[in-house]
Design a protein around this motif. Structure first.
Motif, short mmCIF file in Angstrom:
data_model
loop_
_atom_site.label_atom_id
_atom_site.label_comp_id
_atom_site.label_asym_id
_atom_site.label_seq_id
_atom_site.Cartn_x
_atom_site.Cartn_y
_atom_site.Cartn_z
N LEU A 1 22.08 5.28 16.79
CA LEU A 1 22.82 4.32 15.98
C LEU A 1 23.82 5.03 15.07
O LEU A 1 24.97 4.63 14.96
N ALA A 2 23.37 6.10 14.40
CA ALA A 2 24.24 6.83 13.47
C ALA A 2 25.42 7.47 14.20
O ALA A 2 26.57 7.40 13.73
N ASP A 3 25.16 8.09 15.34
CA ASP A 3 26.25 8.72 16.10
C ASP A 3 27.25 7.67 16.58
O ASP A 3 28.46 7.89 16.53
N GLY A 4 26.73 6.54 17.03
CA GLY A 4 27.62 5.46 17.48
C GLY A 4 28.45 4.89 16.35
O GLY A 4 29.64 4.62 16.51
N ALA A 5 27.83 4.72 15.18
CA ALA A 5 28.56 4.20 14.02
C ALA A 5 29.67 5.17 13.62
O ALA A 5 30.81 4.75 13.37
N ALA A 6 29.36 6.46 13.57
CA ALA A 6 30.36 7.47 13.20
C ALA A 6 31.47 7.53 14.24
O ALA A 6 32.67 7.65 13.90
N ARG A 7 31.13 7.44 15.52
CA ARG A 7 32.13 7.46 16.59
C ARG A 7 33.07 6.25 16.47
O ARG A 7 34.29 6.38 16.54
N GLU A 8 32.49 5.07 16.25
CA GLU A 8 33.31 3.87 16.13
C GLU A 8 34.24 3.94 14.92
O GLU A 8 35.40 3.55 14.99
N LEU A 9 33.73 4.45 13.79
CA LEU A 9 34.56 4.63 12.60
C LEU A 9 35.75 5.53 12.92
O LEU A 9 36.90 5.21 12.60
N ALA A 10 35.48 6.65 13.57
CA ALA A 10 36.53 7.62 13.90
C ALA A 10 37.53 7.02 14.90
O ALA A 10 38.75 7.18 14.73
N GLU A 11 37.05 6.33 15.93
CA GLU A 11 37.95 5.76 16.93
C GLU A 11 38.86 4.70 16.32
O GLU A 11 40.06 4.67 16.59
N CYS B 1 34.21 9.81 3.16
CA CYS B 1 35.02 9.56 4.36
C CYS B 1 36.45 10.06 4.16
O CYS B 1 37.06 9.80 3.13
N GLU B 2 36.93 10.80 5.15
CA GLU B 2 38.28 11.36 5.13
C GLU B 2 38.97 11.07 6.44
O GLU B 2 38.33 11.13 7.50
N ARG B 3 40.27 10.81 6.37
CA ARG B 3 41.04 10.63 7.60
C ARG B 3 41.34 12.00 8.17
O ARG B 3 42.00 12.83 7.53
N ARG B 4 40.81 12.25 9.38
CA ARG B 4 40.96 13.57 9.99
C ARG B 4 41.79 13.56 11.27
O ARG B 4 42.19 14.62 11.74
N HIS B 5 42.01 12.39 11.84
CA HIS B 5 42.81 12.32 13.07
C HIS B 5 43.38 10.92 13.26
O HIS B 5 43.09 10.02 12.45
N GLU B 6 44.12 10.74 14.32
CA GLU B 6 44.69 9.44 14.64
C GLU B 6 43.62 8.53 15.25
O GLU B 6 42.59 9.00 15.73
N GLN B 7 43.91 7.26 15.29
CA GLN B 7 43.00 6.30 15.93
C GLN B 7 42.97 6.56 17.44
O GLN B 7 43.93 7.03 18.03
N HIS B 8 41.85 6.21 18.05
CA HIS B 8 41.68 6.26 19.51
C HIS B 8 41.20 4.88 19.93
O HIS B 8 40.00 4.64 20.10
N LEU B 9 42.16 3.96 20.10
CA LEU B 9 41.83 2.56 20.36
C LEU B 9 41.70 2.27 21.84
O LEU B 9 42.36 2.91 22.67
N ASP B 10 40.84 1.30 22.17
CA ASP B 10 40.70 0.84 23.54
C ASP B 10 41.93 0.03 23.93
O ASP B 10 42.62 -0.51 23.06
#
Length: 190
Positions: free
Chosen positions: A86-96, A129-138
């Motif tokens: 759950l935590a990895d998925g939440a972090a991945r979704e936030l980043a994407e 939370c810090e912005r580290r990269h661009e969005q990766h949207l579907d």
């Protein structure tokens, strides 16, 4: 006294986008039987993040939503991939969705969508939370990233301007710093 109903059958009825429709037949307390059509998330479960920056702002994703037919503020989140925590998925979704990465994640709890859905959404508090990269949207996903104050976040939740008011409720003690409310969350469940 309200009691659980006996589930007699569960029949898939097809898909509606990311949702699977299921006809569930129950035996009711009076002995009668009734069928209800409920929605379940095709991917299983979902998670979202109340993402706090070191500046004291909250990161939101804004998207047009076809149900209410308007742009809605949302906590960044989405479906958990098979085999993903759950935590990895939440972090991945936030980043994407936003390009932001949390310094730390803490589990806040879960919320049900509604009475005719089996879907559950898990919420996390992301700090640092810090912005580290661009969005990766579907494909077909159009997200505007916005930072708001905690007060504005609560206002959005209270005015039907966002899709995740339950996640805001779970994060409220951390947004306000209220020690009494925070103590309620850290006490063992009853």
């Amino acid at each position: 006294m309200t009691t659980a109903w006996e589930l007699l059958s569960r029949e898939p009825q097809g898909r509606a986008g990311r949702r699977v429709l299921v006809a569930k037949t129950f035996r009711l307390p009076d002995g009668s039987e009734k069928t209800f059509t409920v929605a379940e998330h095709a991917a299983g479960t979902a998670a979202a993040v109340v993402a706090l920056t070191d500046r004291g702002t909250v990161v939101l994703a804004e998207q047009y939503r076809p149900g209410p037919e308007r742009v809605m503020a949302e906590l960044p989140g989405g479906a958990i991939e098979p085999g993903e925590s759950l935590a990895d998925g939440a972090a991945r979704e936030l980043a994407e969705e936003t390009g932001y990465v949390p310094g730390e994640l803490a589990y806040l709890g879960e919320m049900r969508y509604d009475a005719y859905s089996g879907m559950v959404r898990h919420y996390f508090l992301g700090t640092g939370c810090e912005r580290r990269h661009e969005q990766h949207l579907d494909p077909g996903e159009f997200v505007t990233v916005r930072e708001v104050s905690p007060a504005e976040l609560v206002t959005l939740a209270m005015t039907a301007s966002m899709t995740d008011p339950g996640g805001v409720l779970l994060a409220l003690p951390y947004l306000t710093g209220d020690p009494q409310v925070r103590a309620l969350l850290t006490s063992p469940p009853r």
